[in-house]
Design a protein around this motif. Structure first.
Motif, PDB file in Angstrom:
ATOM      1  N   ALA A  14       0.837  -1.212   0.000  1.00 31.30           N
ATOM      2  CA  ALA A  14       0.000   0.000   0.000  1.00 31.30           C
ATOM      3  C   ALA A  14       0.865   1.252   0.000  1.00 31.30           C
ATOM      4  CB  ALA A  14      -0.928  -0.009   1.218  1.00 31.30           C
ATOM      5  N   ARG A  15       1.984   1.178   0.719  1.00 29.42           N
ATOM      6  CA  ARG A  15       2.891   2.329   0.763  1.00 29.42           C
ATOM      7  C   ARG A  15       3.457   2.613  -0.629  1.00 29.42           C
ATOM      8  NH1 ARG A  15       8.549   2.867   1.757  1.00 29.42           N
ATOM      9  NH2 ARG A  15       9.073   4.934   2.611  1.00 29.42           N
ATOM     10  N   ALA A  16       3.771   1.563  -1.373  1.00 34.37           N
ATOM     11  CA  ALA A  16       4.306   1.755  -2.720  1.00 34.37           C
ATOM     12  C   ALA A  16       3.276   2.430  -3.620  1.00 34.37           C
ATOM     13  CB  ALA A  16       4.738   0.412  -3.307  1.00 34.37           C
ATOM     14  N   GLU A  17       2.003   2.027  -3.496  1.00 36.55           N
ATOM     15  CA  GLU A  17       0.957   2.656  -4.302  1.00 36.55           C
ATOM     16  C   GLU A  17       0.812   4.128  -3.963  1.00 36.55           C
ATOM     17  OE1 GLU A  17      -2.704   0.585  -4.018  1.00 36.55           O
ATOM     18  OE2 GLU A  17      -1.923  -1.328  -4.750  1.00 36.55           O
TER      19      GLU A  17
ATOM     20  N   ALA B 290      10.905  10.279  -5.728  1.00 33.98           N
ATOM     21  CA  ALA B 290      11.370   9.162  -6.551  1.00 33.98           C
ATOM     22  C   ALA B 290      12.214   8.196  -5.732  1.00 33.98           C
ATOM     23  CB  ALA B 290      12.180   9.699  -7.734  1.00 33.98           C
ATOM     24  N   THR B 291      13.045   8.738  -4.837  1.00 36.53           N
ATOM     25  CA  THR B 291      13.859   7.889  -3.966  1.00 36.53           C
ATOM     26  C   THR B 291      12.981   7.058  -3.047  1.00 36.53           C
ATOM     27  OG1 THR B 291      15.730   9.435  -4.006  1.00 36.53           O
ATOM     28  CG2 THR B 291      15.632   7.887  -2.164  1.00 36.53           C
TER      29      THR B 291
ATOM     30  N   ASP C   7      12.673   2.932  -3.007  1.00 42.10           N
ATOM     31  CA  ASP C   7      12.825   2.119  -1.798  1.00 42.10           C
ATOM     32  C   ASP C   7      11.575   1.273  -1.554  1.00 42.10           C
ATOM     33  OD1 ASP C   7      15.348   2.998  -1.341  1.00 42.10           O
ATOM     34  OD2 ASP C   7      14.831   4.410   0.252  1.00 42.10           O
ATOM     35  N   ALA C   8      10.405   1.860  -1.797  1.00 40.40           N
ATOM     36  CA  ALA C   8       9.162   1.116  -1.563  1.00 40.40           C
ATOM     37  C   ALA C   8       9.011  -0.024  -2.563  1.00 40.40           C
ATOM     38  CB  ALA C   8       7.965   2.060  -1.647  1.00 40.40           C
ATOM     39  N   ARG C   9       9.322   0.252  -3.826  1.00 37.68           N
ATOM     40  CA  ARG C   9       9.224  -0.790  -4.848  1.00 37.68           C
ATOM     41  C   ARG C   9      10.174  -1.947  -4.565  1.00 37.68           C
ATOM     42  NH1 ARG C   9       9.176   2.650 -10.526  1.00 37.68           N
ATOM     43  NH2 ARG C   9       6.932   3.060 -10.634  1.00 37.68           N
TER      44      ARG C   9
ATOM     45  N   ARG D  37      33.923   2.265   2.803  1.00 34.96           N
ATOM     46  CA  ARG D  37      32.613   2.627   2.274  1.00 34.96           C
ATOM     47  C   ARG D  37      31.659   1.451   2.373  1.00 34.96           C
ATOM     48  NH1 ARG D  37      32.509   7.511   0.241  1.00 34.96           N
ATOM     49  NH2 ARG D  37      30.482   7.271  -0.747  1.00 34.96           N
ATOM     50  N   LEU D  38      30.370   1.804   2.357  1.00 34.61           N
ATOM     51  CA  LEU D  38      29.284   0.838   2.393  1.00 34.61           C
ATOM     52  C   LEU D  38      28.509   0.964   1.091  1.00 34.61           C
ATOM     53  CD1 LEU D  38      26.718   0.198   5.208  1.00 34.61           C
ATOM     54  CD2 LEU D  38      25.917   1.087   3.026  1.00 34.61           C
ATOM     55  N   TYR D  39      28.185  -0.171   0.482  1.00 39.16           N
ATOM     56  CA  TYR D  39      27.442  -0.195  -0.778  1.00 39.16           C
ATOM     57  C   TYR D  39      26.199  -1.064  -0.596  1.00 39.16           C
ATOM     58  CZ  TYR D  39      32.255   0.913  -2.207  1.00 39.16           C
ATOM     59  OH  TYR D  39      33.516   1.445  -2.300  1.00 39.16           O
ATOM     60  N   VAL D  40      25.103  -0.670  -1.237  1.00 35.84           N
ATOM     61  CA  VAL D  40      23.850  -1.431  -1.142  1.00 35.84           C
ATOM     62  C   VAL D  40      23.406  -1.815  -2.549  1.00 35.84           C
ATOM     63  CG1 VAL D  40      21.426  -1.369  -0.441  1.00 35.84           C
ATOM     64  CG2 VAL D  40      23.165  -0.267   0.985  1.00 35.84           C
ATOM     65  N   ARG D  41      22.956  -3.072  -2.695  1.00 32.73           N
ATOM     66  CA  ARG D  41      22.445  -3.555  -3.973  1.00 32.73           C
ATOM     67  C   ARG D  41      21.076  -4.200  -3.760  1.00 32.73           C
ATOM     68  NH1 ARG D  41      25.981  -1.175  -6.159  1.00 32.73           N
ATOM     69  NH2 ARG D  41      27.353  -1.847  -7.846  1.00 32.73           N
ATOM     70  N   ARG D  42      20.151  -3.929  -4.698  1.00 36.05           N
ATOM     71  CA  ARG D  42      18.862  -4.615  -4.745  1.00 36.05           C
ATOM     72  C   ARG D  42      18.496  -4.827  -6.205  1.00 36.05           C
ATOM     73  NH1 ARG D  42      15.597  -0.717  -0.660  1.00 36.05           N
ATOM     74  NH2 ARG D  42      16.778   0.773  -1.896  1.00 36.05           N
ATOM     75  N   ASN D  43      17.987  -5.997  -6.517  1.00 34.79           N
ATOM     76  CA  ASN D  43      17.670  -6.338  -7.902  1.00 34.79           C
ATOM     77  C   ASN D  43      16.348  -5.701  -8.315  1.00 34.79           C
ATOM     78  OD1 ASN D  43      17.516  -7.478 -10.418  1.00 34.79           O
ATOM     79  ND2 ASN D  43      17.749  -9.581  -9.724  1.00 34.79           N
ATOM     80  N   THR D  44      16.364  -4.962  -9.415  1.00 35.08           N
ATOM     81  CA  THR D  44      15.139  -4.353  -9.935  1.00 35.08           C
ATOM     82  C   THR D  44      14.360  -5.330 -10.816  1.00 35.08           C
ATOM     83  OG1 THR D  44      16.096  -3.513 -11.997  1.00 35.08           O
ATOM     84  CG2 THR D  44      16.344  -2.139 -10.019  1.00 35.08           C
ATOM     85  N   HIS D  45      15.011  -6.408 -11.238  1.00 37.58           N
ATOM     86  CA  HIS D  45      14.432  -7.389 -12.165  1.00 37.58           C
ATOM     87  C   HIS D  45      14.111  -6.766 -13.514  1.00 37.58           C
ATOM     88  CE1 HIS D  45      14.401 -10.405  -9.069  1.00 37.58           C
ATOM     89  NE2 HIS D  45      13.714  -9.607  -8.279  1.00 37.58           N
ATOM     90  N   LYS D  46      14.718  -5.623 -13.809  1.00 40.68           N
ATOM     91  CA  LYS D  46      14.595  -5.020 -15.126  1.00 40.68           C
ATOM     92  C   LYS D  46      15.686  -5.604 -16.021  1.00 40.68           C
ATOM     93  CE  LYS D  46      11.426  -1.893 -14.008  1.00 40.68           C
ATOM     94  NZ  LYS D  46      10.132  -1.746 -14.669  1.00 40.68           N
TER      95      LYS D  46
END
Length: 508
Positions: free
Chosen positions: A197-200, A316-317, A321-323, A339-348
């Motif tokens: 719901a938050r993403a919507e 947009a940020t 994050d919600a998506r 440094r710290l790096y973050v990765r998440r797959n968009t599946h695009k």
């Protein structure tokens, strides 16, 4: 465009009828150095046999390759599920030890470098050519850098893995052990439940913010154009008024100097025209001056547009994050770069073919206690949900320090924790390492990190993956991860130890 190992099967002389002798000689020539290398091994590890756990297997979460004992083990949330012997890279072409993930899968793949060699059930772990796949197993390290698995085993695990699954290549035997620590991510059930719901909601807010930003930008641009035109008009009217005033003054002087009735008549007519012209110029100049005073401030409109663009970027940020909130999140902490790096797959799908696009929008400096003391390389993985959060495991592939000590020495920034921890789920991970990210880490990889103190012959001689540069800092319109125009930017950290050298692509 990124260069890739060709999946097309080239048809050279070796495939033509009448050339079996050439093919045999080529195979013998390729095997001679491998046999010589094998003969130099006076001690071999005990043979590992292919095995499957005597229980129903879940989805694989990670695979661990042991270079020392030449075997691979696949794990699900409850432990090991599949085990088999492997053949890693031979001397001079060693398989790099480090942290990888599956980037691409291809059931029928052929080497673009080694005589069209068949590489069935190929699962790529670097874009410069390292992969796990089916192949012949002579009983010792014999590949050109890849990890060969038994043909049938490769097919069995191929059907069960997915893009992004962790692959750990360890110099020695390694296995996940349960671990708990305050530094590990703890999700919030209410945040997970509210995520869809938050993403919507955020999607609507982001659309409204984008529309407002576009309108503010257009208003500022229109006002700037109008102001420029009005300023030019004012200058023209001011000049016109000045000329009318001079004409009126000259007409008055002419009238005063006239000595005949005819001259006085002409001067009087001239004076009347000049007076009318002055009046008209004055009226026009006053109207333009009033309009200039009433117009909106261009500076204020530009500031409004700037604020709207900031709100658009923030929206947009938040939407990104919600998506991605229910996607496994991977964190890499490097002692080398602090440094710290973050990765998440968009599946695009990647725009240039092959693999999927990963979100890399979060990166930050991080303090590591005792930064001059080695920390090792440790992979922490969320194996499953529990009543209180997540059950974590740890795999250490560098003995510089314990996994617990590594967690004790880092503190994740609170603002980043607030963005990723509430919705973290199974398959999320934290990697802590002495190593910087490899140059193979880019927009369509999770993380690639290799151990600098281990041989990397089958890696460093390969051509590094070219990386497209995206317009991440495009003016006025923010950064949209889901826009293809913004895929591709990834700063590359310098490698420790031996630098990358140019070389052929792909190997078997």
């Amino acid at each position: 465009m990124i260069q890739r190992i060709s999946t097309a099967r080239p048809r050279g002389p070796i495939h033509r009828r009448g050339a079996p002798a050439i093919a045999i000689l080529a195979v013998i020539a390729a095997l001679v150095p491998l046999r010589a290398d094998a003969a130099s091994k006076s001690k071999r590890p005990a043979a590992i046999t292919e095995a499957t756990a005597p229980r129903e297997a879940g989805e694989p979460i990670m695979a661990i390759v042991s270079i020392k004992t030449q075997h691979v083990t696949f794990y699900d949330a409850d432990g090991w599920i599949h085990r088999a012997p492997v053949s890693t890279g031979t001397t001079g072409r060693e398989t790099p030890a480090g942290v990888f993930a599956i980037l691409e899968k291809n059931k029928e793949h052929y080497s673009s470098l080694y005589d069209d060699a068949f590489m069935p059930h190929m699962q790529r772990i670097t874009w410069n050519g390292v992969a796990i796949h089916g192949g012949p197993l002579p009983g010792y390290a014999a590949s050109h850098g890849c990890v060969r698995m038994p043909f049938g085993f490769a097919g069995k695990v191929f059907d069960r893995t997915r893009i992004g699954m962790r692959v750990i290549v360890s110099p020695n035997d390694a296995a996940p052990i349960d671990i708990s620590h305050p530094a590990l991510l703890v999700p919030k059930p209410e945040a997970i439940a509210a995520a869809p719901a938050r993403a919507e909601t955020l999607a609507r807010e982001a659309a409204d913010a984008a529309k407002a930003a576009d309108e503010a930008k257009q208003a500022a641009a229109s006002a700037a154009r109008e102001a420029k035109a009005l300023d030019a008009s004012l200058k023209k009217l001011q000049a016109q008024k000045a000329r009318a005033d001079r004409d009126l003054a000259n007409a008055g002087q002419a009238l005063a100097a006239a000595t005949t009735d005819e001259a006085r008549a002409r001067a009087g007519e001239r004076q009347q025209k000049a007076t009318a012209a002055v009046a008209e110029a004055t009226t026009q100049l006053d109207a333009a001056t009033d309009a200039a005073a009433a117009r909106p401030s261009v500076a204020a409109l530009k500031e409004t547009a700037k604020s709207a663009a900031t709100r658009k970027a923030d929206a947009a940020t938040a939407l990104t994050d919600a998506r991605l909130g229910l996607e496994p999140v991977s964190i890499y902490i490097s002692r080398a770069t602090q440094r710290l790096y973050v990765r998440r797959n968009t599946h695009k799908p990647a725009p240039d073919g092959g693999g999927e696009v990963f979100d890399f929008s979060i990166e930050a400096p991080i303090a590591i206690r005792d930064p001059d003391r080695p920390i090792g390389t440790h992979v922490f993985t969320a194996m499953a949900k529990t009543e209180t959060g997540l059950r974590w495991s740890a795999v250490s592939i560098d003995g510089a320090g314990s996994a617990k000590d590594a967690l004790d020495r880092v503190t994740l920034p609170q603002d980043i924790l607030d963005r990723i921890a509430p919705t973290a789920g199974p398959r999320s991970s934290i990697v802590i390492s002495d190593e910087p990210l490899s140059k193979e880490t880019n927009y369509r990889t999770e993380f690639v990190a290799v151990l600098a103190d281990q041989p990397q012959g089958g890696f460093i001689t390969r051509k590094p993956t070219p990386v497209m540069v995206a317009d991440r800092d495009a003016p006025d319109d923010g950064f949209d991860l889901f826009s293809p125009r913004n895929w591709g930017f990834q700063p590359e950290e310098p490698r420790r130890g031996q630098p990358m050298r140019q070389g052929p692509r792909g190997f078997w």
